[in-house]
Design a protein around this motif. Sequence first.
Motif, PDB file in Angstrom:
ATOM      1  N   ALA A   7       5.178 -49.965  -1.202  1.00 14.49           N
ATOM      2  CA  ALA A   7       3.502 -50.608  -1.730  1.00 14.49           C
ATOM      3  C   ALA A   7       3.496 -52.117  -1.377  1.00 14.49           C
ATOM      4  CB  ALA A   7       3.707 -49.440  -2.912  1.00 14.49           C
ATOM      5  N   ARG A   8       4.302 -52.976  -1.686  1.00 14.78           N
ATOM      6  CA  ARG A   8       4.268 -54.379  -1.509  1.00 14.78           C
ATOM      7  C   ARG A   8       4.085 -54.461  -0.262  1.00 14.78           C
ATOM      8  NH1 ARG A   8       8.105 -54.016  -5.644  1.00 14.78           N
ATOM      9  NH2 ARG A   8       9.454 -54.967  -4.349  1.00 14.78           N
ATOM     10  N   MET A   9       5.060 -54.031   0.482  1.00 19.37           N
ATOM     11  CA  MET A   9       5.070 -54.464   1.732  1.00 19.37           C
ATOM     12  C   MET A   9       3.748 -54.431   2.428  1.00 19.37           C
ATOM     13  SD  MET A   9       7.450 -52.743   5.620  1.00 19.37           S
ATOM     14  CE  MET A   9       6.124 -51.750   5.381  1.00 19.37           C
ATOM     15  N   VAL A  10       2.753 -53.288   2.328  1.00 14.89           N
ATOM     16  CA  VAL A  10       2.390 -52.801   3.653  1.00 14.89           C
ATOM     17  C   VAL A  10       0.516 -53.537   1.957  1.00 14.89           C
ATOM     18  CG1 VAL A  10       2.953 -51.262   4.423  1.00 14.89           C
ATOM     19  CG2 VAL A  10       1.528 -50.095   2.152  1.00 14.89           C
ATOM     20  N   LYS A  11       1.667 -54.465   0.552  1.00  9.37           N
ATOM     21  CA  LYS A  11      -0.255 -54.609  -0.147  1.00  9.37           C
ATOM     22  C   LYS A  11      -1.400 -53.853  -0.380  1.00  9.37           C
ATOM     23  CE  LYS A  11       0.627 -59.432   1.155  1.00  9.37           C
ATOM     24  NZ  LYS A  11       1.414 -59.482   0.045  1.00  9.37           N
ATOM     25  N   LEU A  12      -1.102 -51.967  -0.656  1.00  7.01           N
ATOM     26  CA  LEU A  12      -1.338 -51.242  -0.982  1.00  7.01           C
ATOM     27  C   LEU A  12      -2.386 -51.103  -2.024  1.00  7.01           C
ATOM     28  CD1 LEU A  12      -1.501 -47.957  -0.028  1.00  7.01           C
ATOM     29  CD2 LEU A  12      -0.284 -47.647  -2.582  1.00  7.01           C
ATOM     30  N   SER A  13      -1.969 -52.534  -3.276  1.00 10.06           N
ATOM     31  CA  SER A  13      -3.500 -53.093  -3.979  1.00 10.06           C
ATOM     32  C   SER A  13      -4.548 -53.568  -2.457  1.00 10.06           C
ATOM     33  CB  SER A  13      -3.062 -54.228  -4.708  1.00 10.06           C
ATOM     34  OG  SER A  13      -2.748 -55.020  -3.902  1.00 10.06           O
ATOM     35  N   HIS A  14      -4.518 -54.037  -1.807  1.00  9.46           N
ATOM     36  CA  HIS A  14      -5.294 -54.799  -1.039  1.00  9.46           C
ATOM     37  C   HIS A  14      -6.823 -53.551  -0.910  1.00  9.46           C
ATOM     38  CE1 HIS A  14      -3.420 -58.740  -0.408  1.00  9.46           C
ATOM     39  NE2 HIS A  14      -3.626 -57.922  -1.832  1.00  9.46           N
ATOM     40  N   SER A  15      -6.112 -52.132  -0.679  1.00 11.23           N
ATOM     41  CA  SER A  15      -7.136 -51.290  -0.955  1.00 11.23           C
ATOM     42  C   SER A  15      -8.873 -51.477  -1.481  1.00 11.23           C
ATOM     43  CB  SER A  15      -6.443 -49.981  -1.022  1.00 11.23           C
ATOM     44  OG  SER A  15      -6.137 -49.192  -0.406  1.00 11.23           O
ATOM     45  N   LEU A  16      -8.509 -52.316  -2.437  1.00 14.05           N
ATOM     46  CA  LEU A  16      -9.678 -52.710  -3.245  1.00 14.05           C
ATOM     47  C   LEU A  16     -10.429 -53.413  -2.110  1.00 14.05           C
ATOM     48  CD1 LEU A  16      -8.079 -54.458  -6.580  1.00 14.05           C
ATOM     49  CD2 LEU A  16      -9.460 -51.394  -6.272  1.00 14.05           C
ATOM     50  N   PHE A  17     -10.027 -54.035  -1.442  1.00 17.38           N
ATOM     51  CA  PHE A  17     -11.223 -54.861  -0.393  1.00 17.38           C
ATOM     52  C   PHE A  17     -11.818 -53.311   0.466  1.00 17.38           C
ATOM     53  CE2 PHE A  17      -8.214 -58.700   0.054  1.00 17.38           C
ATOM     54  CZ  PHE A  17      -8.531 -58.892  -1.156  1.00 17.38           C
ATOM     55  N   ALA A  18     -11.090 -52.368   1.087  1.00 22.66           N
ATOM     56  CA  ALA A  18     -11.502 -51.485   1.739  1.00 22.66           C
ATOM     57  C   ALA A  18     -12.160 -50.348   1.622  1.00 22.66           C
ATOM     58  CB  ALA A  18     -10.370 -50.362   2.568  1.00 22.66           C
ATOM     59  N   LEU A  19     -11.458 -50.235   0.088  1.00 21.58           N
ATOM     60  CA  LEU A  19     -12.566 -48.595   0.152  1.00 21.58           C
ATOM     61  C   LEU A  19     -13.716 -48.843  -1.060  1.00 21.58           C
ATOM     62  CD1 LEU A  19      -9.626 -46.587  -1.874  1.00 21.58           C
ATOM     63  CD2 LEU A  19     -10.740 -45.908  -0.100  1.00 21.58           C
ATOM     64  N   PRO A  20     -13.722 -49.770  -1.589  1.00 21.87           N
ATOM     65  CA  PRO A  20     -15.881 -49.601  -1.553  1.00 21.87           C
ATOM     66  C   PRO A  20     -16.211 -50.157  -0.996  1.00 21.87           C
ATOM     67  CG  PRO A  20     -13.628 -51.298  -3.209  1.00 21.87           C
ATOM     68  CD  PRO A  20     -13.171 -50.856  -2.041  1.00 21.87           C
ATOM     69  N   PHE A  21     -16.268 -50.748  -0.136  1.00 25.54           N
ATOM     70  CA  PHE A  21     -17.284 -50.423   1.204  1.00 25.54           C
ATOM     71  C   PHE A  21     -17.137 -49.314   2.296  1.00 25.54           C
ATOM     72  CE2 PHE A  21     -16.974 -55.011   0.964  1.00 25.54           C
ATOM     73  CZ  PHE A  21     -18.730 -55.317   1.072  1.00 25.54           C
ATOM     74  N   ALA A  22     -15.819 -48.914   1.661  1.00 32.45           N
ATOM     75  CA  ALA A  22     -16.592 -47.218   2.621  1.00 32.45           C
ATOM     76  C   ALA A  22     -17.123 -45.974   1.798  1.00 32.45           C
ATOM     77  CB  ALA A  22     -15.332 -46.458   2.622  1.00 32.45           C
ATOM     78  N   ALA A  23     -17.256 -46.379   0.971  1.00 34.45           N
ATOM     79  CA  ALA A  23     -17.931 -45.943  -0.770  1.00 34.45           C
ATOM     80  C   ALA A  23     -19.698 -46.506  -0.681  1.00 34.45           C
ATOM     81  CB  ALA A  23     -17.834 -46.490  -2.253  1.00 34.45           C
ATOM     82  N   ALA A  24     -19.509 -47.662  -0.326  1.00 29.81           N
ATOM     83  CA  ALA A  24     -20.345 -48.190  -0.135  1.00 29.81           C
ATOM     84  C   ALA A  24     -21.395 -47.714   1.533  1.00 29.81           C
ATOM     85  CB  ALA A  24     -20.742 -49.919   0.020  1.00 29.81           C
ATOM     86  N   ALA A  25     -20.682 -47.553   2.552  1.00 28.84           N
ATOM     87  CA  ALA A  25     -21.260 -47.137   3.678  1.00 28.84           C
ATOM     88  C   ALA A  25     -21.447 -45.672   3.266  1.00 28.84           C
ATOM     89  CB  ALA A  25     -19.850 -46.979   4.363  1.00 28.84           C
ATOM     90  N   VAL A  26     -20.254 -44.705   2.409  1.00 35.87           N
ATOM     91  CA  VAL A  26     -21.670 -43.256   1.946  1.00 35.87           C
ATOM     92  C   VAL A  26     -23.217 -43.294   1.225  1.00 35.87           C
ATOM     93  CG1 VAL A  26     -20.567 -41.653   0.063  1.00 35.87           C
ATOM     94  CG2 VAL A  26     -18.505 -42.472   1.211  1.00 35.87           C
ATOM     95  N   ALA A  27     -22.573 -44.586   0.443  1.00 35.95           N
ATOM     96  CA  ALA A  27     -24.463 -44.698   0.126  1.00 35.95           C
ATOM     97  C   ALA A  27     -25.384 -44.935   0.968  1.00 35.95           C
ATOM     98  CB  ALA A  27     -23.997 -45.685  -1.245  1.00 35.95           C
ATOM     99  N   LEU A  28     -25.325 -46.078   1.738  1.00 32.17           N
ATOM    100  CA  LEU A  28     -25.929 -45.963   2.809  1.00 32.17           C
ATOM    101  C   LEU A  28     -26.841 -44.876   3.899  1.00 32.17           C
ATOM    102  CD1 LEU A  28     -26.853 -49.144   4.202  1.00 32.17           C
ATOM    103  CD2 LEU A  28     -25.386 -48.580   5.732  1.00 32.17           C
ATOM    104  N   VAL A  29     -25.565 -43.987   3.710  1.00 36.08           N
ATOM    105  CA  VAL A  29     -25.910 -42.588   4.622  1.00 36.08           C
ATOM    106  C   VAL A  29     -26.225 -41.358   4.246  1.00 36.08           C
ATOM    107  CG1 VAL A  29     -25.308 -43.797   6.702  1.00 36.08           C
ATOM    108  CG2 VAL A  29     -23.843 -42.003   5.656  1.00 36.08           C
ATOM    109  N   ALA A  30     -26.196 -41.776   2.480  1.00 32.75           N
ATOM    110  CA  ALA A  30     -26.059 -40.862   1.418  1.00 32.75           C
ATOM    111  C   ALA A  30     -27.293 -39.608   2.261  1.00 32.75           C
ATOM    112  CB  ALA A  30     -26.191 -40.752   0.775  1.00 32.75           C
TER     113      ALA A  30
END
Length: 286
Positions: A7-30
């Motif tokens: 998990a450290r190798m792939v910086k899994l914690s940095h999914s904090l950057f990706a998932l929120p904008f995926a959620a925003a995209a959901v809101a955009l096309v809801a």
Amino acid sequence: MTVAALARMVKLSHSLFALPFAAAAVALVAAEARLDPARLALVALAVVAARTAAMAMNRIADRAFDARNPRTQRRELVTGEVSAAAAWALLGGSAAAFVAAAALISPVCGALALPVLAILLGYSYAKRFTWACHLWLGVAQAIAPVGVAIALTGTAPPASVVLGLGVGAWIAGFDVFYSMQDMDYDRGAGLRSIPARFGVAGALRWARGLHLVAAAAIFAAGALAGRGAGWILGSVILAATLAAEHRYVAPGGALRPERINVAFFNYNAFASIAFALCALGDLALR
């Protein structure tokens, strides 16, 4: 080797950057989207799997360079905390999970999965031949909101493309910041980057320009989709956070390299989460 090391190798914690904008995209096309729980779960799986595959490929591709760079010599694949076999297995498993999730979402998503994967994994080699590698990363990240829209609606509305432009410019901008730490090493190793090509002053101008594009495009995406006050508030918070990040990393135009890691994670994680919460709040209040 442990799961934590992977998990450290792939910086899994940095999914904090990706998932929120995926959620925003959901809101955009809801309004036009199919939001059943199974489909949303597959979208989330696809986003995390794609990001994990891309990070694993990056670590594998850069292993020899990381071993010679003082800043990266403690990375798990260099020290042996994670074996090459385990890294390749993680890459193969996450890539397969991404393709499978895309295929389960729809035939169109399944057909697009391999070309998207090629763009994501190809980024790992971009520094070998172009200083525009940060823009390649931006394109790779811009795909995510567009992909979410296609997964949920079957089409890519203009607003999702504009949101993708904003997300891509935002991530490319802070990748320029991050790569300033390796400017001298990159030059010596024959690697290409915006800091190595244009120097610190030029790189700061690139980062500012990309972040201006990001703030404008993310705001415009909401306007195109008819979003309301929540999206506007999120856009303002995002723009203000980006401005604060620039003042923190380079006060008065003078780079403070020791501040880059704090800015990279703290500022950007806050910006993405705050924006997503505002976008989802806007959706809930309509």
